[in-house]
Design a protein around this motif. Structure first.
Motif, PDB file in Angstrom:
ATOM      1  N   THR A 194      37.607  32.262  44.369  1.00 45.10           N
ATOM      2  CA  THR A 194      36.703  32.687  43.300  1.00 45.10           C
ATOM      3  C   THR A 194      37.433  32.897  41.981  1.00 45.10           C
ATOM      4  OG1 THR A 194      36.916  35.016  44.002  1.00 45.10           O
ATOM      5  CG2 THR A 194      35.097  33.729  44.932  1.00 45.10           C
ATOM      6  N   ALA A 195      38.730  33.270  42.046  1.00 50.09           N
ATOM      7  CA  ALA A 195      39.519  33.386  40.820  1.00 50.09           C
ATOM      8  C   ALA A 195      39.644  32.029  40.144  1.00 50.09           C
ATOM      9  CB  ALA A 195      40.904  33.958  41.122  1.00 50.09           C
ATOM     10  N   ASP A 203      52.465  39.440  27.342  1.00 52.60           N
ATOM     11  CA  ASP A 203      52.048  40.629  26.617  1.00 52.60           C
ATOM     12  C   ASP A 203      51.250  41.615  27.464  1.00 52.60           C
ATOM     13  OD1 ASP A 203      53.170  39.729  24.202  1.00 52.60           O
ATOM     14  OD2 ASP A 203      51.405  38.501  23.800  1.00 52.60           O
ATOM     15  N   ASP A 204      50.312  41.124  28.258  1.00 51.66           N
ATOM     16  CA  ASP A 204      49.356  41.985  28.946  1.00 51.66           C
ATOM     17  C   ASP A 204      49.464  41.861  30.463  1.00 51.66           C
ATOM     18  OD1 ASP A 204      47.810  40.832  26.312  1.00 51.66           O
ATOM     19  OD2 ASP A 204      47.392  42.965  26.642  1.00 51.66           O
ATOM     20  N   LEU A 205      49.137  42.956  31.139  1.00 47.80           N
ATOM     21  CA  LEU A 205      49.207  43.016  32.594  1.00 47.80           C
ATOM     22  C   LEU A 205      47.888  43.572  33.114  1.00 47.80           C
ATOM     23  CD1 LEU A 205      51.691  42.377  34.430  1.00 47.80           C
ATOM     24  CD2 LEU A 205      51.892  44.834  34.746  1.00 47.80           C
ATOM     25  N   VAL A 206      47.327  42.901  34.121  1.00 49.77           N
ATOM     26  CA  VAL A 206      46.096  43.346  34.756  1.00 49.77           C
ATOM     27  C   VAL A 206      46.363  43.540  36.234  1.00 49.77           C
ATOM     28  CG1 VAL A 206      43.680  42.822  35.247  1.00 49.77           C
ATOM     29  CG2 VAL A 206      44.700  42.063  33.088  1.00 49.77           C
ATOM     30  N   CYS A 207      46.036  44.701  36.773  1.00 48.17           N
ATOM     31  CA  CYS A 207      46.264  45.003  38.185  1.00 48.17           C
ATOM     32  C   CYS A 207      44.931  45.117  38.908  1.00 48.17           C
ATOM     33  CB  CYS A 207      47.043  46.313  38.330  1.00 48.17           C
ATOM     34  SG  CYS A 207      48.651  46.273  37.519  1.00 48.17           S
ATOM     35  N   VAL A 208      44.799  44.351  39.977  1.00 53.79           N
ATOM     36  CA  VAL A 208      43.552  44.324  40.745  1.00 53.79           C
ATOM     37  C   VAL A 208      43.872  44.543  42.210  1.00 53.79           C
ATOM     38  CG1 VAL A 208      41.515  42.973  41.355  1.00 53.79           C
ATOM     39  CG2 VAL A 208      42.553  42.696  39.103  1.00 53.79           C
ATOM     40  N   ASP A 209      43.150  45.444  42.850  1.00 56.59           N
ATOM     41  CA  ASP A 209      43.332  45.741  44.262  1.00 56.59           C
ATOM     42  C   ASP A 209      42.339  44.907  45.053  1.00 56.59           C
ATOM     43  OD1 ASP A 209      43.761  46.735  46.731  1.00 56.59           O
ATOM     44  OD2 ASP A 209      43.374  48.839  46.237  1.00 56.59           O
ATOM     45  N   VAL A 210      42.843  43.952  45.816  1.00 60.17           N
ATOM     46  CA  VAL A 210      41.980  43.069  46.588  1.00 60.17           C
ATOM     47  C   VAL A 210      41.721  43.623  47.986  1.00 60.17           C
ATOM     48  CG1 VAL A 210      41.665  40.653  47.290  1.00 60.17           C
ATOM     49  CG2 VAL A 210      42.941  41.183  45.240  1.00 60.17           C
ATOM     50  N   ASP A 211      42.456  44.675  48.392  1.00 56.44           N
ATOM     51  CA  ASP A 211      42.269  45.255  49.720  1.00 56.44           C
ATOM     52  C   ASP A 211      40.847  45.747  49.953  1.00 56.44           C
ATOM     53  OD1 ASP A 211      44.846  44.760  50.241  1.00 56.44           O
ATOM     54  OD2 ASP A 211      45.519  46.827  50.293  1.00 56.44           O
ATOM     55  N   VAL A 212      40.204  46.185  48.879  1.00 61.14           N
ATOM     56  CA  VAL A 212      38.858  46.724  49.055  1.00 61.14           C
ATOM     57  C   VAL A 212      37.852  45.617  49.335  1.00 61.14           C
ATOM     58  CG1 VAL A 212      39.255  48.784  47.682  1.00 61.14           C
ATOM     59  CG2 VAL A 212      38.552  46.695  46.535  1.00 61.14           C
ATOM     60  N   GLY A 213      38.300  44.360  49.334  1.00 61.34           N
ATOM     61  CA  GLY A 213      37.417  43.239  49.613  1.00 61.34           C
ATOM     62  C   GLY A 213      36.655  42.834  48.368  1.00 61.34           C
ATOM     63  N   LEU A 259      27.215  40.376  36.889  1.00 61.15           N
ATOM     64  CA  LEU A 259      28.208  41.068  37.714  1.00 61.15           C
ATOM     65  C   LEU A 259      29.393  40.126  37.857  1.00 61.15           C
ATOM     66  CD1 LEU A 259      25.987  42.664  40.521  1.00 61.15           C
ATOM     67  CD2 LEU A 259      26.767  43.687  38.379  1.00 61.15           C
ATOM     68  N   ARG A 260      30.576  40.571  37.433  1.00 60.93           N
ATOM     69  CA  ARG A 260      31.716  39.664  37.333  1.00 60.93           C
ATOM     70  C   ARG A 260      32.711  39.776  38.494  1.00 60.93           C
ATOM     71  NH1 ARG A 260      30.374  41.285  32.138  1.00 60.93           N
ATOM     72  NH2 ARG A 260      29.916  39.545  30.724  1.00 60.93           N
ATOM     73  N   PHE A 261      32.990  40.993  38.939  1.00 60.95           N
ATOM     74  CA  PHE A 261      33.970  41.207  40.009  1.00 60.95           C
ATOM     75  C   PHE A 261      33.322  42.167  40.989  1.00 60.95           C
ATOM     76  CE2 PHE A 261      38.365  42.826  41.325  1.00 60.95           C
ATOM     77  CZ  PHE A 261      38.653  41.686  42.044  1.00 60.95           C
ATOM     78  N   VAL A 262      33.046  41.718  42.202  1.00 63.53           N
ATOM     79  CA  VAL A 262      32.208  42.488  43.114  1.00 63.53           C
ATOM     80  C   VAL A 262      32.858  42.655  44.475  1.00 63.53           C
ATOM     81  CG1 VAL A 262      30.098  41.696  41.951  1.00 63.53           C
ATOM     82  CG2 VAL A 262      30.967  40.435  43.935  1.00 63.53           C
ATOM     83  N   ALA A 263      32.432  43.715  45.170  1.00 66.62           N
ATOM     84  CA  ALA A 263      32.894  43.975  46.529  1.00 66.62           C
ATOM     85  C   ALA A 263      32.152  43.085  47.507  1.00 66.62           C
ATOM     86  CB  ALA A 263      32.678  45.445  46.875  1.00 66.62           C
ATOM     87  N   VAL A 264      32.816  42.738  48.593  1.00 65.53           N
ATOM     88  CA  VAL A 264      32.208  41.935  49.647  1.00 65.53           C
ATOM     89  C   VAL A 264      32.283  42.708  50.957  1.00 65.53           C
ATOM     90  CG1 VAL A 264      32.768  39.750  48.526  1.00 65.53           C
ATOM     91  CG2 VAL A 264      34.388  40.753  50.121  1.00 65.53           C
ATOM     92  N   LYS A 312      35.716  39.810  45.152  1.00 64.85           N
ATOM     93  CA  LYS A 312      35.669  38.415  44.725  1.00 64.85           C
ATOM     94  C   LYS A 312      35.093  38.356  43.312  1.00 64.85           C
ATOM     95  CE  LYS A 312      31.019  37.211  46.381  1.00 64.85           C
ATOM     96  NZ  LYS A 312      30.229  36.278  47.235  1.00 64.85           N
ATOM     97  N   PHE A 313      35.467  37.311  42.584  1.00 67.49           N
ATOM     98  CA  PHE A 313      34.876  37.079  41.274  1.00 67.49           C
ATOM     99  C   PHE A 313      33.533  36.390  41.466  1.00 67.49           C
ATOM    100  CE2 PHE A 313      39.397  37.392  40.270  1.00 67.49           C
ATOM    101  CZ  PHE A 313      39.355  38.271  39.189  1.00 67.49           C
TER     102      PHE A 313
END
Length: 284
Positions: free
Chosen positions: A32-33, A101-111, A237-242, A113-114
Motif C-alpha cells: 500500500t505504501a 532533512d525530514d524523518l517520519v516514524c510509523v509503527d506498523v505493528d499495530v496493523g 482516510l489515508r493511513f488506517v488500521a487493519v 496500511k495506506f
C-alpha cells in the motif's frame, strides 16, 4: 514494526524496524505504501529485522528498492521500544544527517496500511498524530502515565492531545534530541524498576508535552474505521488500521531473544550499521 522516512528532493528513505512476530504486516504495508505514500518520489525502504529470510519480496516501481538489515531480537515486546529508540538515533547519525532533512516514524505493528494518497504536506519541524481512540476524549481521560515516580508522568490537569506512537516525525537534525530524551528516561525508569504504562507512547507523549509539535496531523491521516466508523467530517482516510489475529501472530516463531540489559549495555556499538548483514532487492 516501526518505519522511518527521510526526504530530500525526490528521494524518500524509509527504515522499518521489525523484531519478533509482527513481520507479517510488512507485506501489506509495503504494497500500500507503493500505491499511496509519497507517490512520484523514489523510495528506499530500510528494514531492520531479526527474521531476514521472512522479509517478503514485494513488487516495486522502477527506482524503488528495499534494503534489509539483520539485527538481534529482544526478550519482551516492551523491550522493542528501547531498541527502536536507540536504532533511530544511530541510524540518523550514520545515514541521514548529511543526506536528508525530514524523518517520519510509523509503527506498523499495530496493523496499518495506506488507503489514500499521503504526500509531503505532512512534513514539519515536529509533528504528531492524535490517537484515534481518544479523539473525542478530554485530557483527564487520556491513558497518560499517572505514576508520579515515572519519568513519563503527566498530571491529569495537563496535556492537549493524546499522541499515538504509530505516526510522528521531525527534522533529522532534531531527532537526536527526541531519541536521547526518550532513551535517558527509559534508562532511569528501568534503573528504578519502573515500566511506563505504554513503553514508547508514554515517552513520546511526555516529550511532545515539553516540546509542542509545530503541526498536529488530522485524524484523516491516522484512523481505525473498523472500530470507530467513518465520521462524516472526514473526507478521506489515508493511513488506517487493519484487523489482526493476535493468537496467530504469537503462534509464529521469533528469533533468539536478548534481554533489556544487553540492549542497555551495547547501545554504543550494537547499532553500527557497518556490522549488520544486509541484503538488497530493487524494482525493475
Amino acid at each position: 514494526m516501526s518505519l522511518t522516512a527521510a526526504w530530500l528532493d525526490d528521494r524518500v528513505e524509509l527504515s522499518i524496524f521489525r523484531l519478533k512476530r509482527y513481520l507479517v504486516f510488512l507485506e501489506l504495508f509495503l504494497q500500500t505504501a507503493e500505491k499511496h505514500f509519497m507517490v512520484g518520489h523514489r523510495i528506499t525502504y530500510y528494514v531492520f529485522t531479526d527474521q531476514l529470510v521472512a522479509v517478503p519480496r514485494v513488487p516495486l516501481w522502477e527506482g524503488q528498492r528495499v534494503v534489509v538489515f539483520e539485527v538481534r531480537g529482544v526478550l519482551h515486546w516492551q523491550d522493542v521500544s528501547m531498541r527502536h529508540i536507540a536504532m533511530i538515533s544511530r541510524f540518523c547519525e550514520q545515514r541521514f544527517l548529511c543526506d536528508v532533512d525530514d524523518l517520519v516514524c510509523v509503527d506498523v505493528d499495530v496493523g496499518m496500511k495506506f488507503w489514500d494518497h499521503m504526500g509531503m504536506e505532512i512534513l514539519s519541524p515536529l509533528f504528531g498524530s492524535p490517537h484515534p481512540g481518544f479523539y473525542w476524549a478530554g485530557h483527564e481521560d487520556f491513558s497518560y502515565e499517572r505514576w508520579p515516580q515515572s519519568q513519563t508522568h503527566i498530571p491529569r490537569d495537563q496535556g492537549n492531545f493524546h499522541y499515538m506512537g504509530a505516526f510522528f516525525g521531525e527534522l533529522v537534525v532534531e531527532v537526536p534530541r527526541l531519541t536521547l530524551a526518550c532513551h535517558q528516561a527509559m534508562v532511569v525508569n528501568w534503573a528504578n524498576g519502573i515500566e511506563a504504562v505504554w513503553p514508547d507512547k508514554s515517552h513520546l507523549n511526555r516529550y511532545l508535552l515539553d516540546h509542542r509539535p509545530t503541526k498536529v496531523l488530522s485524524p484523516e491521516d491516522l484512523w481505525d474505521p473498523r472500530l470507530l466508523g467513518w465520521p462524516p467530517l472526514m473526507k478521506k482516510l489515508r493511513f488506517v488500521a487493519v484487523p489482526k489475529n493476535h493468537q496467530d501472530i504469537w503462534k509464529s516463531r521469533g528469533a533468539a531473544p536478548v534481554s533489556i540489559r544487553g540492549i542497555l549495555a551495547t547501545a554504543g556499538t550494537d547499532f553500527d550499521l557497518r556490522t549488520l548483514r544486509a541484503v538488497r532487492f530493487s524494482g525493475p
